[in-house]
Structure formats: structure tokens, C-alpha cells
Design a protein around this motif. Structure first.
Motif: not given
Length: 152
Positions: A23-25, A45-47, A51-55, A91-92
Motif C-alpha cells: 500500500l505504501a508505494r 493498488t486493489c486493481l 489483476e495479478n492474482l486473477r492472471d 473488488i468494487d
């Protein structure tokens, strides 16, 4: 992270430290910014995480992981109750921004620290913490000293 969090809201200290670093980045780019800017940083960050985990895990794997992580964190963090889309397993992002407006920056930031720490914990139990970190955020400059992060 600039925003404090209840230490007991997440699992291991390492997963919490890694979640804070994640989150800090984005937060560092907005500084002390207004809630709208912080909300936008959180949504980025959520996006990236989703995306990383969905991929890596596929739609069903991401949906199951998110559901399990939310189930373990929503009770302690009311700000998370409206961040999952009802018609989709994701995540919405609008809900994140609304959450900042309703619950405040510190509360929503703490909630997402807990959520991301839970994601790391769950994946870490399945595939090991190092691999979990790389799936969640493959661009992060994680330390190479056995996976232990330095507290900020």
C-alpha cells in the motif's frame, strides 16, 4: 505506513509488513493528499493486486481467495463490507472510494492492510510466503534475505 493499524487484525507480522509496503508505494505518491487522492491510490493498488492474482489463479481461484480473505477481515473492518461487487467476484473500485469518504482514510487504509495481509497469509499457507508475495505484487522490490521485511 503513515496510517496506523490494529496489530491483531492480520496474521503474521511479516504478512502485515508486506501488505503495508504494498500500500505504501501508491500512498507515497499522494503524500498527505485529500481523501479523493488516497482513495484513488487505494483503487490502483486493489486493481494491481486483483489483476495479478486473477492472471495467476484464474477467475475462480481469485474469487475463492478474495471471499476467504474478506470472510476473515470484514468483521474487524466495517470498511470492507461494501468493497466486493455483489454480481461479480471482484473488488468494487467505486466502493473503495466511497469507503474512504464514509469511514475515513485511516480506517480504510487499515482495512486494506488487513485484507492484503490475509491474502498473503492464505496464499502463503498454500504455496509459501515468497511465492505468495510474487503472485500478489511481482513488481515489488522485496528483500532477498529469506523473505523477512524490515518494518517501516
Amino acid at each position: 505506513s503513515r496510517y496506523c493499524m490494529n496489530q491483531e487484525a492480520a496474521g503474521s507480522p511479516i504478512s502485515l509488513q508486506l501488505a503495508r509496503r504494498l500500500l505504501a508505494r501508491e500512498a507515497a505518491q499522494v503524500g498527505e493528499g485529500e481523501p479523493e487522492k488516497v482513495g484513488a491510490a487505494l483503487t490502483r493498488t486493489c486493481l494491481r493486486v486483483s489483476e495479478n492474482l486473477r492472471d495467476s489463479l484464474g477467475e475462480a481461484g481469485w474469487a475463492a481467495l478474495l471471499a476467504r480473505a474478506l470472510a476473515g477481515t470484514e468483521a474487524d473492518h466495517p470498511a470492507l463490507r461494501n468493497v466486493r461487487r455483489q454480481d461479480e467476484d471482484d473488488i468494487d473500485l467505486d466502493g473503495v472510494v466511497i469507503g474512504v469518504e464514509v469511514h475515513g482514510v485511516a480506517s480504510v487504509t487499515a482495512a486494506f492492510e488487513a485484507l492484503f495481509a490475509a491474502l498473503i497469509e492464505i496464499l502463503g499457507q498454500l504455496i509459501g510466503e515468497d511465492m505468495a508475495i510474487r503472485l500478489i505484487d511481482n513488481d515489488a522490490p522485496w528483500p532477498r534475505d529469506g523473505g523477512e521485511a524490515q518494518a517501516r
